[in-house]
Design an enzyme around this catalytic site. Structure first.
Site, short mmCIF file in Angstrom:
data_model
loop_
_atom_site.label_atom_id
_atom_site.label_comp_id
_atom_site.label_asym_id
_atom_site.label_seq_id
_atom_site.Cartn_x
_atom_site.Cartn_y
_atom_site.Cartn_z
N HIS A 89 0.73 -1.22 0.01
CA HIS A 89 0.04 -0.02 0.06
C HIS A 89 0.97 1.12 0.02
O HIS A 89 1.69 1.29 0.81
CB HIS A 89 -0.92 0.02 1.15
CG HIS A 89 -1.65 1.27 1.24
ND1 HIS A 89 -2.78 1.60 0.32
CD2 HIS A 89 -1.83 2.44 2.11
CE1 HIS A 89 -3.25 2.74 0.60
NE2 HIS A 89 -2.72 3.20 1.69
N SER A 90 0.63 2.05 -0.86
CA SER A 90 1.50 3.62 -0.86
C SER A 90 2.66 3.28 -1.17
O SER A 90 3.22 2.61 -2.19
CB SER A 90 1.04 4.26 0.23
OG SER A 90 1.21 5.45 0.34
#
Length: 244
Positions: A89-90
Site C-alpha cells: 500500500h502506498s
C-alpha cells in the site's frame, strides 16, 4: 521467526501460497494484522517490518527505495518455497514493484504484484514533503486520515515516529524506478477520491507489466482499504489461492 524484516502473525504451514504485505510510509507490519487474521489458514501471510520503527527502533531508518527493496528481497529468499504474491500500500506498492523486479532478475518471480493507493512510476510528481519541518510533515499525515490523531499530537510519540516517517518520505520522493516492466501480472486497487493516487495515475501501472493488469476502485481516499478490509481480503484470497 528471527528475521528482523518479516512478521508472521498467523503461521499457516499447510497453505498453498504466501502473501507478502508491505506497509505505507510511516507504517509498520501490524497494519496488516487484520489481513493476516482474515486469510489464515488459507494463505500464509508475511508482513514486512522496515527498520527504524517499533521493535526495530534502534536501527537507522533507510532513506532510499533501493535499500529497502534490497533488504526485503534478501529476507524473502528463505520463503520462496511457496508461490508468492506481493501486496503493498502506498510506498509499499512501489516497494512491491521493485521487489518483484529483483525476484524476477533472480529467476524466482512472484506470481503477481498487488498495488494499492499508489500512482505508477511513470506518473511521478515532484513532491518535497520530506523537506518540510516537523509540523509540516505531521500536517501532511493528518490530511491522509490514516493515523490516530492522538499519536500525532503527543510530543513524545512524535519524537519517536518522525525520523522513520521522514526517511520514508525521503525514499519515496527521491525514487527513480529500476528498469522494467514486470513479467508478473499487476492488480491495482485504489480509492476513487485519493488525491495522492488519482485513478488515471493508478491505471498507468498497466504499462509496467507484460502480464495481465486489473484495476479495482473503492469509495474513499488514500486509506480507503481501512473501510474495505473484507473486499480487499476476498480479492487477495481469490488471487493467492487460484494459481494466479
Amino acid at each position: 521467526m528471527t528475521d528482523l524484516w518479516l512478521r508472521r502473525f498467523h503461521p499457516a504451514d499447510d497453505a498453498p501460497a504466501r502473501l507478502v504485505c508491505l506497509p505505507h510510509a510511516g507504517g509498520a507490519a501490524p497494519f496488516f494484522h487484520p489481513v493476516s487474521k482474515a486469510l489464515a489458514p488459507a494463505v500464509d501471510v508475511l508482513a514486512v517490518q522496515y527498520p527504524g520503527r517499533q521493535d526495530r527502533m534502534g536501527e537507522p531508518a533507510l532513506r532510499t527505495i533501493e535499500e529497502l527493496a534490497d533488504g526485503v528481497t534478501q529476507a524473502l529468499l528463505a520463503w520462496l518455497d511457496l508461490p508468492v504474491v506481493l501486496f503493498g500500500h502506498s510506498m509499499g506498492a512501489t516497494l512491491a514493484y521493485e521487489v518483484g523486479l529483483r525476484l524476477e532478475s533472480r529467476g524466482t518471480p512472484p506470481e503477481a504484484v498487488v498495488i494499492s493507493g499508489r500512482r505508477a512510476p511513470s506518473r511521478q510528481v515532484n513532491e518535497k514533503v520530506h523537506l518540510r519541518d516537523d509540523d509540516g510533515l505531521v500536517s501532511e499525515i493528518e490530511g491522509l486520515e490514516g493515523t490516530d490523531p492522538k499519536v500525532l499530537r503527543d510530543p513524545e510519540l512524535r519524537e519517536l515516529f518522525l525520523p522513520a516517517l521522514r526517511a520514508d518520505y525521503t525514499a519515496i520522493e527521491t525514487y527513480r524506478p529500476s528498469p522494467g516492466p514486470l513479467t508478473a501480472p499487476i492488480h491495482a486497487h485504489t480509492g476513487d477520491a485519493d488525491p495522492h493516487a488519482p485513478v488515471e495515475d493508478v491505471q498507468a501501472w498497466s504499462s509496467h507489466t507484460r502480464g495481465d493488469f486489473t484495476l479495482t476502485t473503492y469509495p474513499g481516499g488514500h486509506f480507503y482499504l481501512i473501510n474495505h478490509v473484507p473486499a480487499i481480503t476476498d480479492a487477495l484470497l481469490k488471487l493467492t489461492t487460484s494459481g494466479v
